[in-house]
Every structure is written in C-alpha cells, then in structure tokens.
Design a protein around this motif. Structure first.
Motif, PDB file in Angstrom:
ATOM      1  N   UNK A 241      16.412 -81.597  13.896  1.00 38.39           N
ATOM      2  CA  UNK A 241      15.718 -81.439  15.019  1.00 38.39           C
ATOM      3  C   UNK A 241      14.633 -82.784  14.568  1.00 38.39           C
ATOM      4  N   UNK A 242      14.083 -82.992  13.703  1.00 38.75           N
ATOM      5  CA  UNK A 242      13.228 -83.614  13.922  1.00 38.75           C
ATOM      6  C   UNK A 242      13.334 -85.426  13.961  1.00 38.75           C
ATOM      7  N   UNK A 243      14.416 -85.540  12.884  1.00 34.93           N
ATOM      8  CA  UNK A 243      14.955 -87.389  13.149  1.00 34.93           C
ATOM      9  C   UNK A 243      15.395 -87.605  14.390  1.00 34.93           C
ATOM     10  N   UNK A 244      16.154 -86.393  15.273  1.00 31.53           N
ATOM     11  CA  UNK A 244      16.569 -86.606  16.291  1.00 31.53           C
ATOM     12  C   UNK A 244      15.243 -86.455  17.364  1.00 31.53           C
ATOM     13  N   UNK A 245      13.957 -86.255  17.492  1.00 31.94           N
ATOM     14  CA  UNK A 245      13.067 -85.974  17.757  1.00 31.94           C
ATOM     15  C   UNK A 245      12.544 -87.352  17.642  1.00 31.94           C
ATOM     16  N   UNK A 246      12.708 -87.868  16.743  1.00 32.77           N
ATOM     17  CA  UNK A 246      12.215 -88.764  16.716  1.00 32.77           C
ATOM     18  C   UNK A 246      12.845 -90.294  17.723  1.00 32.77           C
ATOM     19  N   UNK A 247      14.646 -90.102  16.933  1.00 34.02           N
ATOM     20  CA  UNK A 247      14.868 -90.674  18.390  1.00 34.02           C
ATOM     21  C   UNK A 247      14.053 -91.287  19.714  1.00 34.02           C
ATOM     22  N   UNK A 248      14.101 -89.731  19.878  1.00 29.75           N
ATOM     23  CA  UNK A 248      13.344 -89.668  21.330  1.00 29.75           C
ATOM     24  C   UNK A 248      12.098 -90.004  21.356  1.00 29.75           C
ATOM     25  N   UNK A 249      11.277 -89.894  20.487  1.00 32.44           N
ATOM     26  CA  UNK A 249      10.523 -90.328  21.203  1.00 32.44           C
ATOM     27  C   UNK A 249       9.941 -91.591  21.115  1.00 32.44           C
ATOM     28  N   UNK A 250      10.986 -92.531  20.298  1.00 34.65           N
ATOM     29  CA  UNK A 250      10.507 -93.953  20.231  1.00 34.65           C
ATOM     30  C   UNK A 250      11.365 -94.743  21.216  1.00 34.65           C
ATOM     31  N   UNK A 251      12.311 -94.132  22.306  1.00 28.81           N
ATOM     32  CA  UNK A 251      13.102 -94.388  23.407  1.00 28.81           C
ATOM     33  C   UNK A 251      11.830 -95.511  23.722  1.00 28.81           C
ATOM     34  N   UNK A 252      12.667 -97.017  24.517  1.00 37.64           N
ATOM     35  CA  UNK A 252      11.888 -97.880  25.060  1.00 37.64           C
ATOM     36  C   UNK A 252      13.056 -98.637  24.947  1.00 37.64           C
ATOM     37  N   UNK A 253      13.620 -99.197  26.410  1.00 33.34           N
ATOM     38  CA  UNK A 253      15.071-100.746  26.509  1.00 33.34           C
ATOM     39  C   UNK A 253      14.733-101.504  26.542  1.00 33.34           C
ATOM     40  N   UNK A 254      12.818-101.803  26.638  1.00 33.01           N
ATOM     41  CA  UNK A 254      12.382-102.980  26.321  1.00 33.01           C
ATOM     42  C   UNK A 254      12.460-103.728  25.538  1.00 33.01           C
ATOM     43  N   UNK A 255      12.665-103.044  23.885  1.00 35.30           N
ATOM     44  CA  UNK A 255      12.388-103.318  22.444  1.00 35.30           C
ATOM     45  C   UNK A 255      14.160-103.971  22.194  1.00 35.30           C
TER      46      UNK A 255
END
Length: 335
Positions: A241-255
């Motif tokens: 859950x926490x690793x998946x949460x970090x994927x979500x939190x860092x979402x940004x197509x501009x990167x």
C-alpha cells in the motif's frame, strides 16, 4: 467473464528507486488481438478481478469489439511488489516505482509479448486515470485516445496532503514496525481504512446516509468496519500500500520530458482525450481537470460527473453514475 492472469517476466528492470532484479507484470487479455487494443490498468486498492466491472459483452469494454488488456500496477500484490519480491528487495527494501516505470513495463508486454502495434484507447479510474494521462506522453505515437476518470495529469499538493495523512496513519502504528512486521499490522491497516473512508465519498453522500446502503448497515461504525477496515486488513499488505501510494503521490506527466512544465506537457499531447472528474471528488476535484483541459489545445474534452458519490462515482460504485460514464465513453470511442 473470466480470463487467466498471465505474468510477463522483464528480467532486470530499472525503476525510479533502483532496480527490480526479476520484474513481473501481471495482466489479463479479453477478446481477439485482431481487434483494436484497449488498455485498462488498475487503480489504487485494485486487483485484476476489480477490472471486470467494465469488461464484458454488455459493458463499456466489449471483447467482441476490442482487444482489452488489463494491467496490474507494480506493488498491487500481483505484479512485482514488496510482498512478493525476494530479498534483498523484499518488504520495506522494495524500490520506489513511478508511473513512467509502469507504462514502460506495460508497453513491453504489449509490443514484445502480445504483438500490439497501436493502442486505440487507454482508459482508467483514479490511479488508472493518471496512467491514461501518462501513456500519450511516454509513447506519443502509440496511443490514439485516452480516458481519465477521476484522475489528473499531476498529483496536486492537496492530494499529496491526503496521501501523507494515510501514510502517517499506517507507518505510525505500533504493529507496523517500520515495515519489518512479521504478521499483518492489523491495527494500522484498520486505521488506514477508516481515514480513507472520509475522503472517498462526497459530504452529501454521508449526509444522505449513503453509508447505510438502504439498511445493509445499521450505523456508520458498521459501515467503516465491514467496508473499509476489512478491505485493507484482510486483502492488502501494508508495504504494498505504501509503495503504491508513493507512485500516486509522485504523479506528474511533465517530469517525463518537460522539466516540470505541466502546461507545455499538456500542450504536446497528440492523442484525443476525455477527462471525467466527479463534481464532489475531494482529492481529484474538477477544478484541476478544468485547468488541465484548458491547456490541451482542444485535443481533450471535459465532462463532469454530476454526482454526490465523490471519488467513488468513477469506479462503478453505483448504477446511475456508471451508466452515465458508459454512455459518454462509448460515444467517445465511436466518434
């Protein structure tokens, strides 16, 4: 409708936080590969079984018309995750994974294993919607259309604040043991579910006693215990859950290629888009979608789901909203 889960082995796979020595992507296929390909990735808290609400001969994604491929995100417990990866990358040692990592892995499955040369549509809800946004940015000439339901091109600071609260709830639990737990950290997972429940629906939904489900639950506490505590405590690994949460939190197509310039990234998308936020979503609000669509130079259309179900409106939680989404998406696919 059923399909056997398949597992694609990537070998040594580079990700945001390092490497997964033998990375695995779990996926299912429905329909003939001769039909236009539709990609439908999982969202947060979802397994491949969860995708069936949209797949079927009488559903939005009809396998008689489309070749539907559903993908499990890294860290969902089916693809490579902290819970199923051997040492030295097991549990809390599992590397951080980005959306872009997931898209590259899914692309490999499509092109190297399934022989897909073009994706007609990528569609997703929540984290799946964010992946839908990523696809035409990472592979601009491979995807023709995308549908983002209750998702965004960039995870907003307010959304991140919500996620940090969830993370703190679980990681501060005395049975979490900094991720080195030997048994299910039930206290933390139950608390995690209760906190999440307050964000998943709109305030009006609770005010109208939606949580009682027409008498199924006698009170709020019963709803929280059976719908939310049980969901996380019985079905999920805490590190996943926490690793998946970090994927979500860092979402940004501009990167991906634009150095953090979101407007430039949105303007560069060539695929046709359909963006469907819910009017009462607390963490993917329609205001964010309005901003994003305004910079897509006419390539994307905004359709707001007028519902008090909040974020859950986009995930098949009720018939009315799901039928509305179905009509709008079907029309978009047929244009």
């Amino acid at each position: 409708m059923s399909s056997t889960t398949q597992y694609y082995h990537h070998g040594r796979f580079r990700v945001k936080g390092g490497v997964i020595p033998d990375a695995v992507t779990a996926f299912r296929t429905y329909g003939s590969p001769d039909n236009p390909c539709v990609v439908f990735p999982t969202c947060y808290g979802a397994k491949l079984d969860s995708q069936l609400y949209m797949v079927g001969s009488d559903k939005i994604l009809n396998p008689e018309k489309y070749f539907v491929v559903t993908f499990a995100l890294f860290s969902n417990g089916e693809s490579s995750s902290p819970s199923n990866t051997p040492a030295p990358y097991n549990g809390p040692y599992f590397p951080a994974v980005s959306y872009e990592d997931n898209i590259r892995a899914q692309y490999d499955v499509l092109t190297k294993h399934l022989g897909v040369r073009e994706v007609f549509l990528v569609i997703g809800f929540s984290m799946g919607g964010q992946q839908a946004y990523y696809w035409p940015v990472v592979f601009p000439d491979f995807v023709k259309r995308y549908v983002a339901i209750c998702g965004s091109a960039r995870t907003s600071p307010h959304n991140q604040c919500f996620l940090e609260g969830l993370k703190a709830t679980l990681s501060a639990s005395r049975d979490f043991e900094d991720g080195h737990y030997k048994s299910t950290p039930e206290r933390g997972l139950r608390a995690y579910g209760r906190v999440y429940a307050g964000w998943a629906y709109g305030q009006t939904w609770y005010r109208n006693y939606g949580h009682l489900y027409s008498g199924r639950y006698p009170d709020l506490n019963s709803f929280l215990r059976e719908e939310w505590e049980e969901s996380f405590a019985m079905n999920w690994d805490a590190n996943d859950l926490l690793t998946l949460l970090e994927t979500w939190k860092s979402g940004d197509i501009s990167l991906v290629r634009d150095g953090g310039d979101l407007q430039r990234s949105l303007m560069s998308i060539k695929a046709r888009g359909l963006i469907m936020p819910c009017k009462t979503d607390l963490y993917f609000p329609p205001e964010d979608s309005e901003f994003e669509v305004s910079h897509c130079q006419g390539s994307a259309r905004l359709v707001v789901i007028d519902s008090f179900w909040g974020h859950m409106a986009g995930g098949g939680a009720n018939v009315k909203d799901h039928e509305f989404i179905g009509r709008v998406v079907t029309k978009f696919m047929e244009e």
